[in-house]
Motif scaffolding. Structure first.
Motif, PDB file in Angstrom:
ATOM      1  N   ASP A  13       5.928  16.995 -34.302  1.00  0.00           N
ATOM      2  CA  ASP A  13       4.857  17.492 -33.446  1.00  0.00           C
ATOM      3  C   ASP A  13       5.391  17.956 -32.091  1.00  0.00           C
ATOM      4  OD1 ASP A  13       5.561  15.076 -32.369  1.00  0.00           O
ATOM      5  OD2 ASP A  13       3.519  14.270 -32.239  1.00  0.00           O
ATOM      6  N   ASN A  14       6.713  18.240 -32.033  1.00  0.00           N
ATOM      7  CA  ASN A  14       7.264  18.707 -30.775  1.00  0.00           C
ATOM      8  C   ASN A  14       6.968  20.196 -30.591  1.00  0.00           C
ATOM      9  OD1 ASN A  14       9.762  20.342 -31.776  1.00  0.00           O
ATOM     10  ND2 ASN A  14       9.952  18.369 -32.806  1.00  0.00           N
ATOM     11  N   LYS A  15       6.981  20.621 -29.345  1.00  0.00           N
ATOM     12  CA  LYS A  15       6.604  21.981 -28.982  1.00  0.00           C
ATOM     13  C   LYS A  15       7.461  23.013 -29.693  1.00  0.00           C
ATOM     14  CE  LYS A  15       6.393  25.023 -24.933  1.00  0.00           C
ATOM     15  NZ  LYS A  15       6.532  25.095 -23.464  1.00  0.00           N
ATOM     16  N   GLU A  16       8.782  22.770 -29.751  1.00  0.00           N
ATOM     17  CA  GLU A  16       9.696  23.750 -30.335  1.00  0.00           C
ATOM     18  C   GLU A  16       9.386  23.983 -31.813  1.00  0.00           C
ATOM     19  OE1 GLU A  16      10.591  21.193 -28.466  1.00  0.00           O
ATOM     20  OE2 GLU A  16      11.157  22.316 -26.662  1.00  0.00           O
ATOM     21  N   ALA A  17       9.154  22.908 -32.551  1.00  0.00           N
ATOM     22  CA  ALA A  17       8.879  23.043 -33.980  1.00  0.00           C
ATOM     23  C   ALA A  17       7.560  23.754 -34.234  1.00  0.00           C
ATOM     24  CB  ALA A  17       8.863  21.660 -34.644  1.00  0.00           C
ATOM     25  N   VAL A  18       6.539  23.407 -33.458  1.00  0.00           N
ATOM     26  CA  VAL A  18       5.217  24.007 -33.642  1.00  0.00           C
ATOM     27  C   VAL A  18       5.257  25.514 -33.386  1.00  0.00           C
ATOM     28  CG1 VAL A  18       2.858  24.100 -32.753  1.00  0.00           C
ATOM     29  CG2 VAL A  18       3.984  21.889 -33.090  1.00  0.00           C
ATOM     30  N   LEU A  19       5.796  25.907 -32.243  1.00  0.00           N
ATOM     31  CA  LEU A  19       5.823  27.329 -31.894  1.00  0.00           C
ATOM     32  C   LEU A  19       6.759  28.101 -32.813  1.00  0.00           C
ATOM     33  CD1 LEU A  19       5.798  27.128 -27.985  1.00  0.00           C
ATOM     34  CD2 LEU A  19       3.884  27.498 -29.548  1.00  0.00           C
ATOM     35  N   ALA A  20       7.875  27.476 -33.219  1.00  0.00           N
ATOM     36  CA  ALA A  20       8.800  28.150 -34.132  1.00  0.00           C
ATOM     37  C   ALA A  20       8.145  28.392 -35.484  1.00  0.00           C
ATOM     38  CB  ALA A  20      10.069  27.322 -34.305  1.00  0.00           C
ATOM     39  N   ALA A  21       7.340  27.437 -35.944  1.00  0.00           N
ATOM     40  CA  ALA A  21       6.663  27.589 -37.233  1.00  0.00           C
ATOM     41  C   ALA A  21       5.698  28.761 -37.214  1.00  0.00           C
ATOM     42  CB  ALA A  21       5.924  26.297 -37.593  1.00  0.00           C
ATOM     43  N   PHE A  22       4.906  28.886 -36.147  1.00  0.00           N
ATOM     44  CA  PHE A  22       3.962  29.999 -36.056  1.00  0.00           C
ATOM     45  C   PHE A  22       4.684  31.325 -35.861  1.00  0.00           C
ATOM     46  CE2 PHE A  22       0.736  26.685 -34.960  1.00  0.00           C
ATOM     47  CZ  PHE A  22      -0.092  26.936 -36.038  1.00  0.00           C
ATOM     48  N   ALA A  23       5.769  31.297 -35.093  1.00  0.00           N
ATOM     49  CA  ALA A  23       6.543  32.520 -34.910  1.00  0.00           C
ATOM     50  C   ALA A  23       7.147  32.982 -36.224  1.00  0.00           C
ATOM     51  CB  ALA A  23       7.648  32.296 -33.877  1.00  0.00           C
ATOM     52  N   ALA A  24       7.479  32.036 -37.108  1.00  0.00           N
ATOM     53  CA  ALA A  24       8.054  32.369 -38.409  1.00  0.00           C
ATOM     54  C   ALA A  24       7.007  32.898 -39.378  1.00  0.00           C
ATOM     55  CB  ALA A  24       8.746  31.144 -39.011  1.00  0.00           C
ATOM     56  N   GLY A  25       5.726  32.689 -39.041  1.00  0.00           N
ATOM     57  CA  GLY A  25       4.666  33.212 -39.894  1.00  0.00           C
ATOM     58  C   GLY A  25       3.799  32.171 -40.575  1.00  0.00           C
ATOM     59  N   ALA A  26       3.953  30.900 -40.187  1.00  0.00           N
ATOM     60  CA  ALA A  26       3.130  29.852 -40.793  1.00  0.00           C
ATOM     61  C   ALA A  26       1.651  30.148 -40.542  1.00  0.00           C
ATOM     62  CB  ALA A  26       3.500  28.490 -40.218  1.00  0.00           C
ATOM     63  N   ASP A  27       0.838  29.881 -41.541  1.00  0.00           N
ATOM     64  CA  ASP A  27      -0.596  30.135 -41.421  1.00  0.00           C
ATOM     65  C   ASP A  27      -1.344  28.926 -40.880  1.00  0.00           C
ATOM     66  OD1 ASP A  27      -1.059  32.896 -42.813  1.00  0.00           O
ATOM     67  OD2 ASP A  27       0.352  31.812 -44.087  1.00  0.00           O
ATOM     68  N   SER A  28      -0.868  27.728 -41.213  1.00  0.00           N
ATOM     69  CA  SER A  28      -1.520  26.500 -40.739  1.00  0.00           C
ATOM     70  C   SER A  28      -0.464  25.430 -40.530  1.00  0.00           C
ATOM     71  CB  SER A  28      -2.578  26.018 -41.740  1.00  0.00           C
ATOM     72  OG  SER A  28      -3.643  26.944 -41.836  1.00  0.00           O
ATOM     73  N   TYR A  29      -0.824  24.407 -39.749  1.00  0.00           N
ATOM     74  CA  TYR A  29       0.139  23.383 -39.376  1.00  0.00           C
ATOM     75  C   TYR A  29      -0.552  22.027 -39.402  1.00  0.00           C
ATOM     76  CZ  TYR A  29       4.349  21.721 -36.908  1.00  0.00           C
ATOM     77  OH  TYR A  29       5.529  21.096 -36.560  1.00  0.00           O
ATOM     78  N   CYS A  30      -0.060  21.122 -40.254  1.00  0.00           N
ATOM     79  CA  CYS A  30      -0.673  19.803 -40.401  1.00  0.00           C
ATOM     80  C   CYS A  30       0.382  18.711 -40.256  1.00  0.00           C
ATOM     81  CB  CYS A  30      -1.327  19.648 -41.779  1.00  0.00           C
ATOM     82  SG  CYS A  30      -2.608  20.845 -42.145  1.00  0.00           S
ATOM     83  N   MET A  31      -0.034  17.577 -39.718  1.00  0.00           N
ATOM     84  CA  MET A  31       0.831  16.408 -39.651  1.00  0.00           C
ATOM     85  C   MET A  31       0.712  15.612 -40.955  1.00  0.00           C
ATOM     86  SD  MET A  31       2.176  16.881 -36.755  1.00  0.00           S
ATOM     87  CE  MET A  31       3.099  15.332 -36.666  1.00  0.00           C
ATOM     88  N   LYS A  32       1.783  14.904 -41.302  1.00  0.00           N
ATOM     89  CA  LYS A  32       1.793  14.191 -42.579  1.00  0.00           C
ATOM     90  C   LYS A  32       0.847  13.001 -42.614  1.00  0.00           C
ATOM     91  CE  LYS A  32       6.157  15.389 -44.755  1.00  0.00           C
ATOM     92  NZ  LYS A  32       7.435  14.894 -45.313  1.00  0.00           N
ATOM     93  N   ASP A  33       0.426  12.534 -41.443  1.00  0.00           N
ATOM     94  CA  ASP A  33      -0.522  11.415 -41.437  1.00  0.00           C
ATOM     95  C   ASP A  33      -1.968  11.898 -41.479  1.00  0.00           C
ATOM     96  OD1 ASP A  33      -0.738  12.484 -38.927  1.00  0.00           O
ATOM     97  OD2 ASP A  33      -0.358  10.619 -37.841  1.00  0.00           O
TER      98      ASP A  33
END
Length: 239
Positions: free
Chosen positions: A91-111
């Motif tokens: 849930d860190n900033k770098e991973a979240v923004l990198a995922a959307f920049a890569a084209g991810a459509d949605s982002y969920c935590m495993k919990d």
């Protein structure tokens, strides 16, 4: 009624089996394939062309973000139209923004709760973004600090803002279009508060909060709470 075809790319066996078992409880969903690494996952996606790929970031052979980028790019003159739902512990900033920049459509935590995962799947399938409340604040902070960069990432990945042209009119939103109470609710939405928390803070019922949220989305022409928050920040409706 056609089913939502889902493929799972997750290296942890118990997690993958648990997600598959949970999803298969719903008649509207069909799990069409599974893979434990990025290489096998990409081959599977090309062959099966599922509606949604649930992808873990921490894959053993390649980062799930890089896999997302490959899924969203044109390879061998063939465009994969599979939507990507990131499921991760990061849930860190770098991973979240990198995922959307890569084209991810949605982002969920495993919990995430199962009902919320189902909601995420349905929202993603319908062409919109679902962002876990746990990381929504990161997206909103980026909107405040560097709106141009965020716009670029969201438009390129086609997440959150389905219509890029909508940015052109963000500055035209006037505060008087919202009631004083709606502005109060909107401020709390921007702060990441749930409906229950908003109801407690404003001493109103959850049902009343839902009505205000629905009115806010309509007035801001927003598809979801996160989009409404981004538009509110960009237009200066809230601070």
């Amino acid at each position: 009624m056609s089913k939502i075809r889902i493929a799972l790319i997750e290296d942890h066996d118990l997690t993958r089996v648990g997600i598959r078992t949970a999803l298969q409880q719903k008649d509207e969903i069909e799990v069409v394939g599974e893979a434990a690494n990025a290489a096998d996952g990409l081959k599977m996606l090309k062959m099966l062309q599922p509606d949604i790929a649930i992808v873990d970031i921490g894959l053993p052979d390649k980062d799930g973000i890089e896999l997302t980028r490959e899924v969203k790019s044109t390879t061998n003159d063939q465009q994969l139209f599979t939507k990507v739902l990131i499921l991760t512990l990061r849930d860190n900033k770098e991973a979240v923004l990198a995922a959307f920049a890569a084209g991810a459509d949605s982002y969920c935590m495993k919990d995430i709760k199962f009902d919320n995962l189902l909601e995420a799947v349905r929202v993603t399938y319908n062409g919109n973004a679902w962002i876990d409340p746990a990381i929504a604040r990161i997206v909103l902070q980026q909107a405040q600090q560097n709106p141009q960069k965020l716009e670029s990432a969201l438009v390129d990945s086609k997440t959150i803002v389905p219509n890029p042209d909508s940015f052109e009119n963000l500055e035209e939103i006037q505060p008087y279009t919202l009631t004083e109470r709606e502005l109060e609710v909107l401020q709390l939405i921007v702060e990441g508060c749930s409906n229950a928390v908003i109801a407690e803070r404003l001493y109103i019922t959850v049902g009343t909060v839902k009505t205000h949220v629905r009115n806010i989305l309509n007035k801001l022409c927003a598809d979801d709470r996160t989009q409404a928050a981004v538009r509110a920040l960009r237009s200066g409706l809230v601070g």
